[in-house]
Each structure stands twice: as C-alpha cells, then as structure tokens.
Design a protein around this motif. Structure first.
Motif, mmCIF file in Angstrom:
data_model
loop_
_atom_site.group_PDB
_atom_site.id
_atom_site.type_symbol
_atom_site.label_atom_id
_atom_site.label_comp_id
_atom_site.label_asym_id
_atom_site.label_seq_id
_atom_site.Cartn_x
_atom_site.Cartn_y
_atom_site.Cartn_z
ATOM 1 N N ILE A 1 0.835 -1.208 0.000
ATOM 2 C CA ILE A 1 0.000 0.000 0.000
ATOM 3 C C ILE A 1 0.867 1.256 0.000
ATOM 4 O O ILE A 1 0.514 2.265 -0.622
ATOM 5 C CB ILE A 1 -0.957 -0.012 1.213
ATOM 6 C CG1 ILE A 1 -1.992 -1.128 1.054
ATOM 7 C CG2 ILE A 1 -1.665 1.332 1.371
ATOM 8 C CD1 ILE A 1 -2.922 -1.280 2.248
ATOM 9 N N PHE A 2 2.010 1.197 0.681
ATOM 10 C CA PHE A 2 2.895 2.365 0.745
ATOM 11 C C PHE A 2 3.361 2.791 -0.644
ATOM 12 O O PHE A 2 3.555 3.981 -0.898
ATOM 13 C CB PHE A 2 4.108 2.063 1.624
ATOM 14 C CG PHE A 2 3.814 2.106 3.094
ATOM 15 C CD1 PHE A 2 2.688 2.763 3.569
ATOM 16 C CD2 PHE A 2 4.648 1.500 4.012
ATOM 17 C CE1 PHE A 2 2.414 2.811 4.925
ATOM 18 C CE2 PHE A 2 4.387 1.539 5.365
ATOM 19 C CZ PHE A 2 3.264 2.192 5.830
ATOM 20 N N TRP A 3 3.551 1.837 -1.557
ATOM 21 C CA TRP A 3 3.977 2.202 -2.912
ATOM 22 C C TRP A 3 2.877 2.978 -3.634
ATOM 23 O O TRP A 3 3.149 3.952 -4.330
ATOM 24 C CB TRP A 3 4.343 0.940 -3.689
ATOM 25 C CG TRP A 3 5.538 0.236 -3.126
ATOM 26 C CD1 TRP A 3 6.516 0.788 -2.361
ATOM 27 C CD2 TRP A 3 5.881 -1.147 -3.261
ATOM 28 N NE1 TRP A 3 7.450 -0.154 -2.010
ATOM 29 C CE2 TRP A 3 7.094 -1.350 -2.547
ATOM 30 C CE3 TRP A 3 5.297 -2.225 -3.916
ATOM 31 C CZ2 TRP A 3 7.717 -2.589 -2.475
ATOM 32 C CZ3 TRP A 3 5.923 -3.464 -3.854
ATOM 33 C CH2 TRP A 3 7.115 -3.656 -3.141
ATOM 34 N N GLY A 4 1.639 2.538 -3.458
ATOM 35 C CA GLY A 4 0.529 3.294 -4.050
ATOM 36 C C GLY A 4 0.347 4.640 -3.374
ATOM 37 O O GLY A 4 0.059 5.648 -4.032
ATOM 38 N N ALA A 5 0.533 4.662 -2.037
ATOM 39 C CA ALA A 5 0.402 5.923 -1.291
ATOM 40 C C ALA A 5 1.475 6.919 -1.721
ATOM 41 O O ALA A 5 1.244 8.136 -1.719
ATOM 42 C CB ALA A 5 0.489 5.661 0.200
ATOM 43 N N ALA A 6 2.655 6.415 -2.088
ATOM 44 C CA ALA A 6 3.727 7.306 -2.543
ATOM 45 C C ALA A 6 3.314 8.044 -3.809
ATOM 46 O O ALA A 6 3.594 9.242 -3.972
ATOM 47 C CB ALA A 6 5.005 6.500 -2.790
ATOM 48 N N VAL A 7 2.619 7.345 -4.703
ATOM 49 C CA VAL A 7 2.141 7.979 -5.934
ATOM 50 C C VAL A 7 1.108 9.055 -5.612
ATOM 51 O O VAL A 7 1.158 10.172 -6.148
ATOM 52 C CB VAL A 7 1.540 6.917 -6.885
ATOM 53 C CG1 VAL A 7 0.951 7.585 -8.120
ATOM 54 C CG2 VAL A 7 2.598 5.904 -7.282
ATOM 55 N N ILE B 1 -1.927 7.462 9.289
ATOM 56 C CA ILE B 1 -2.587 6.385 10.039
ATOM 57 C C ILE B 1 -2.033 5.023 9.626
ATOM 58 O O ILE B 1 -1.780 4.152 10.471
ATOM 59 C CB ILE B 1 -4.111 6.449 9.820
ATOM 60 C CG1 ILE B 1 -4.685 7.724 10.466
ATOM 61 C CG2 ILE B 1 -4.799 5.219 10.410
ATOM 62 C CD1 ILE B 1 -6.142 7.964 10.165
ATOM 63 N N LEU B 2 -1.828 4.837 8.322
ATOM 64 C CA LEU B 2 -1.260 3.579 7.838
ATOM 65 C C LEU B 2 0.156 3.364 8.382
ATOM 66 O O LEU B 2 0.548 2.235 8.715
ATOM 67 C CB LEU B 2 -1.242 3.569 6.312
ATOM 68 C CG LEU B 2 -2.607 3.575 5.611
ATOM 69 C CD1 LEU B 2 -2.424 3.645 4.106
ATOM 70 C CD2 LEU B 2 -3.406 2.332 5.988
ATOM 71 N N GLU B 3 0.910 4.431 8.496
ATOM 72 C CA GLU B 3 2.268 4.321 9.030
ATOM 73 C C GLU B 3 2.255 3.968 10.514
ATOM 74 O O GLU B 3 3.116 3.223 10.995
ATOM 75 C CB GLU B 3 3.023 5.628 8.794
ATOM 76 C CG GLU B 3 3.386 5.842 7.338
ATOM 77 C CD GLU B 3 3.757 7.274 7.031
ATOM 78 O OE1 GLU B 3 4.051 7.552 5.859
ATOM 79 O OE2 GLU B 3 3.750 8.104 7.957
ATOM 80 N N LEU B 4 1.280 4.497 11.252
ATOM 81 C CA LEU B 4 1.149 4.123 12.655
ATOM 82 C C LEU B 4 0.836 2.632 12.794
ATOM 83 O O LEU B 4 1.378 1.948 13.678
ATOM 84 C CB LEU B 4 0.055 4.962 13.315
ATOM 85 C CG LEU B 4 0.395 6.432 13.581
ATOM 86 C CD1 LEU B 4 -0.826 7.174 14.111
ATOM 87 C CD2 LEU B 4 1.541 6.540 14.588
ATOM 88 N N LEU B 5 -0.037 2.110 11.922
ATOM 89 C CA LEU B 5 -0.342 0.677 11.933
ATOM 90 C C LEU B 5 0.902 -0.153 11.626
ATOM 91 O O LEU B 5 1.140 -1.205 12.234
ATOM 92 C CB LEU B 5 -1.451 0.367 10.922
ATOM 93 C CG LEU B 5 -2.852 0.869 11.262
ATOM 94 C CD1 LEU B 5 -3.807 0.593 10.105
ATOM 95 C CD2 LEU B 5 -3.366 0.207 12.537
#
Length: 244
Positions: free
Chosen positions: A14-20, A220-224
């Motif tokens: 998900i982080f790769w998509g969030a980076a975009v 929030i995703l990074e906290l998880l």
C-alpha cells in the motif's frame, strides 16, 4: 504475530501506491505556486508540496523494508523501518498543518492582489508584467474580473475600458468560441461570467483538502505499520542495541 506479519506485508504494498498519491498532491501544490505564485505574497507557499514530495520518495524504500521485515525479521531492518516511519510522520504532519495554515492567509492575499492587478491593468496588448499576468489567469481559469466582469468597469488605471463610448473588458474575458470578440460588454454571452477569485479559491481548497486527507490517511497507515513492527520485535530477544 502472524496477523502482524500479514498486515506489515499488506501495508508495504500500500505504501507504494500511497507514494504515488502523495507525490501527486505535492506536484499539485508546486505547480499551483509556479502558475499563480505572483498572486501570493508568501514565497514559501510551495513548502508543503516539497515536504509531500520528499515523503513520497521516502515511502518507496519504506514499503520495501516493510515487505522484507514481514518475510524475515531482521533487527537492523526493523530498526531502520521504525526510523523511516518516524521521519515520514514528521514530514506528513508538517505538510498537512502548513497546508491548512496557508489556506486562511492565501484567501485574503489573493483578493488583495487581484484587486491591485485589476486597478493597474492598462490594456490587453500591454507589455506590462501585471497586465499579462491578469490575462493569463483569466484565460487559464476562464473567468473575468474579481467577482465578475463588472469589476473591470470600475478599473481606475486608465480609460482603456471606455472605447468609443462603450464599456469594455479585457479580451482575455472572451470565450474561445467567439473569435471576433473584442471585450465589448454587449453581447454579454460572449464573455466569461464567473469571477476569478472564486475559481482560485476553489482550486486552492481542492489542493489543500487533497493534501490534508492524503497525509492523514498515510499517517494512520504508518502508525499501523509501526505497531505491527513493534509486535514482531517483541518476539525477537534483544542481544544488543547496535540495531538502533
């Protein structure tokens, strides 16, 4: 522990998509400053955009580390992942807060600057930078005046808007489908009806809102991811503190 591994693996992708998504928001802010920077007094408007772009770049290796840690728990990788997550949270919170803070100030600055440019305007074919800037804004946003076309009838710089006894507006107020339009108020349907201030405020509001929610969701995703990483670290004994 199994759930923490699965969640960390999922979040890594998900982080790769969030980076975009984050990079897109940062580029929007930077381009808006590049296109309309002369309307703002603050020269650091693009700062939230650069912070978001930096966070997007860091998200890519963070995603790789999250996937790697979920597959094989390495104390050094877990420590590096926690550091990157902390840096990302700082960048994203700063970007979101700055974007919200600028919204209130920039709305006032745009109105003030637009009023000044309208009053200093001295003709469509003028070589002045201020006049060209007004024409560019009106053509790009398809608008006319600050609130509407009537603002041009109150312009005080010169009598350019009174040609042959008829009221006129800049030719940049003309719609493209009327190639013979020269800015005459009559017929009115040849001109853009909406003012530029509202369109600029709507554009600014969209960009800032996108940035704020994007940074919030990714944070929030990074906290998880951080919690999942901590759970995995609990199952591996501390031999030393070199991984820090």
């Amino acid at each position: 522990r199994v759930f923490a591994r699965f969640l960390l693996l999922l979040l890594g992708f998900i982080f790769w998509g969030a980076a975009v998504a984050l990079a897109f928001g940062g580029v929007l802010v930077i381009l808006m400053y590049k296109d309309y920077g002369y309307l703002f007094l603050e020269s650091f408007l693009s700062l939230p955009g650069w912070l978001a772009a930096a966070a997007a770049l860091i998200l890519l290796p963070t995603g790789v580390l999250a996937v790697s840690v979920s597959a094989k728990s390495s104390r050094y990788q877990q420590g590096a992942l926690m550091y990157l997550l902390l840096v990302l949270l700082c960048l994203e919170v700063s970007s979101a807060v700055l974007a919200q803070f600028y919204t209130v100030r920039l709305a006032y600055e745009m109105k003030s600057t637009m009023g000044y440019l309208v009053n200093q305007y001295n003709g469509t074919h003028s070589l002045g930078a201020d006049s060209r800037a007004v024409d560019v804004v009106q053509r790009e946003l398809q608008c006319c005046g600050i609130q509407n076309y009537k603002d041009w009838l109150k312009a005080t710089a010169a009598s350019w808007h009174l040609h042959g006894g008829k009221a006129r507006v800049p030719e940049s107020c003309c719609k493209e489908k009327y190639p013979h339009c020269r800015g005459d108020v009559v017929p009115l349907e040849q001109l853009f009806q909406e003012g530029c201030l509202k369109k600029l405020e709507d554009l600014l509001h969209f960009v800032v809102l996108y940035m704020f929610w994007c940074c919030t969701v990714v944070g929030i995703l990074e906290l998880l991811a951080g919690v999942s990483n901590c759970i995995l670290m609990m199952y591996q004994p501390f031999h030393d503190l070199r991984f820090l």
